[in-house]
Design an enzyme around this catalytic site. Structure first.
Site, PDB file in Angstrom:
ATOM      1  N   CYS A  75      37.588  32.376  37.388  1.00 35.48           N
ATOM      2  CA  CYS A  75      37.783  33.401  38.454  1.00 35.48           C
ATOM      3  C   CYS A  75      37.186  34.894  37.612  1.00 35.48           C
ATOM      4  O   CYS A  75      38.032  35.255  36.824  1.00 35.48           O
ATOM      5  CB  CYS A  75      38.970  33.754  39.164  1.00 35.48           C
ATOM      6  SG  CYS A  75      39.009  35.132  40.407  1.00 35.48           S
ATOM      7  N   CYS A 215      33.590  38.414  44.841  1.00 33.90           N
ATOM      8  CA  CYS A 215      34.047  37.312  43.951  1.00 33.90           C
ATOM      9  C   CYS A 215      33.067  37.395  42.866  1.00 33.90           C
ATOM     10  O   CYS A 215      31.950  37.480  42.869  1.00 33.90           O
ATOM     11  CB  CYS A 215      33.197  36.121  44.719  1.00 33.90           C
ATOM     12  SG  CYS A 215      33.369  34.524  43.649  1.00 33.90           S
TER      13      CYS A 215
END
Length: 269
Positions: A75, A215
Site C-alpha cells: 500500500c 490509492c
C-alpha cells in the site's frame, strides 16, 4: 478484556490504523482487523498496519491488512503513513545534508525507502515521499479497454470521460471480479486528463470493496501508464517521479500528503 494502543493516520484521505508491534506478541485475527477497520463498530479505516522489528539494515517491517481483515499486498499511502509513524517512534535517521528524516523498511513487496520532506509538528501534517518498486516495461500490458500493471499491488487502469460523474463503484466492482482476467482480483483505476495538465484518478480498491479517496500504488500505476507525473485524487494531489529505459521504470518515487489524526486505546473483540 484486552486493550491495545493505536494511532490513526491518513494519506490524502486514504486512512489507516497503525499499531506498534515491536515489543508485543500481538497476532491479530482477520475478524479483529475487520472489526477495528469497521466505520460503525470500530475505529474506522481503509486498512490496518502493524510495525515490526526488521532484519539488520532496516528500521522496521510493515505488514498491511485490508479493511476486510486479510493480509494484503503493498500500500503506497500506507507506506508513507507508516514512515511518519516510525519517525514518531524515534526510528530512522536524519540526512546531514537536507535535515530530512530518512528510513529503510521492508514492505509486503520488498524493501522501500522513505523521506519525510516536510513535517509540521503543530499541525501534525506534512509531505512524504516513498520509493516504490521498479516496474518491468513488458509487464505493462493492454487489457480490456485499458492497461494492467503491478506496482506492488495489481491495478487495471482505464481512461474515461466525465470522471466526476462516473460510476466508479459499479464499474470498478464489475472489473475487479472478472475471474477470467483477474483470478486473484485487482484494483481498478479510472483516469481523465484535466484542463490544467494534471491527471484525475479515482480508484476502486479490492479488500475495501469500495472507492477510496486515494490509492498510492494506483496513482503510481496511472502515472506509469499515462506518463503524467502530476495527479489528483479526491483526497489530494500527488507527484510520481521515475526514470525509464528499454527494460524498466526505475527510481519510482511517490510523493503526497500525510496527516496524523489521533491516537488512543481500543478493546479487541
Amino acid at each position: 478484556m484486552s486493550y491495545i494502543s493505536f494511532s490513526k493516520f491518513d494519506g490524502a484521505g486514504n486512512d489507516f490504523v497503525l499499531i506498534d508491534a515491536r515489543n508485543t506478541n500481538i497476532e491479530l485475527t482477520e475478524k479483529q482487523v475487520a472489526h477495528l477497520c469497521h466505520r460503525r463498530f470500530g475505529i474506522g479505516a481503509d486498512g490496518l498496519m502493524t510495525l515490526h522489528t526488521a532484519a539488520d539494515g532496516y528500521d522496521f517491517e510493515m505488514r498491511y491488512y485490508n479493511s476486510d481483515g486479510r493480509l494484503a499486498s503493498m500500500c503506497g499511502n500506507g507506506g508513507r503513513c507508516i514512515a511518519v509513524f516510525a519517525y514518531m517512534l524515534g526510528l530512522g535517521r536524519k540526512d546531514a545534508a537536507t535535515g530530512r528524516q530518512h528510513m529503510r523498511f521492508v514492505g509486503p513487496d520488498g524493501p522501500h525507502e522513505a523521506e519525510i520532506m516536510v513535517w509540521n509538528d503543530q499541525a501534525d501534517m506534512g509531505l512524504v515521499r516513498l520509493q516504490m518498486r521498479d516496474v518491468v516495461r513488458r509487464e505493462v500490458r493492454r487489457c480490456i479497454d485499458g492497461w494492467f500493471v503491478d506496482t506492488g499491488s495489481p491495478h487495471y487502469v482505464q481512461s474515461v470521460e466525465d470522471l466526476e460523474n462516473y460510476d466508479v463503484v459499479g464499474e470498478g466492482r464489475r472489473i475487479r471480479y472478472n475471474a477470467d482476467l483477474f483470478p486473484a482480483g485487482t484494483n481498478v483505476d479510472f483516469i481523465e486528463d484535466l484542463p490544467d495538465g494534471t491527471l484525475m484518478v479515482r480508484t476502486y480498491e479490492r479488500g475495501v470493496e469500495d472507492e477510496t479517496w486515494a490509492c498510492g500504488t494506483g496513482v503510481t500505476a496511472c502515472a506509469i501508464v499515462s506518463g503524467n507525473r502530476r495527479l489528483k485524487t479526491r483526497g489530494g494531489d500527488f507527484r510520481v517521479d521515475f526514470d525509464v529505459d528499454d527494460e524498466r521504470y526505475r527510481n519510482v518515487w511517490l510523493t503526497g500528503p500525510v496527516a496524523f489524526n489521533f491516537k488512543g486505546e481500543v478493546r479487541l473483540p
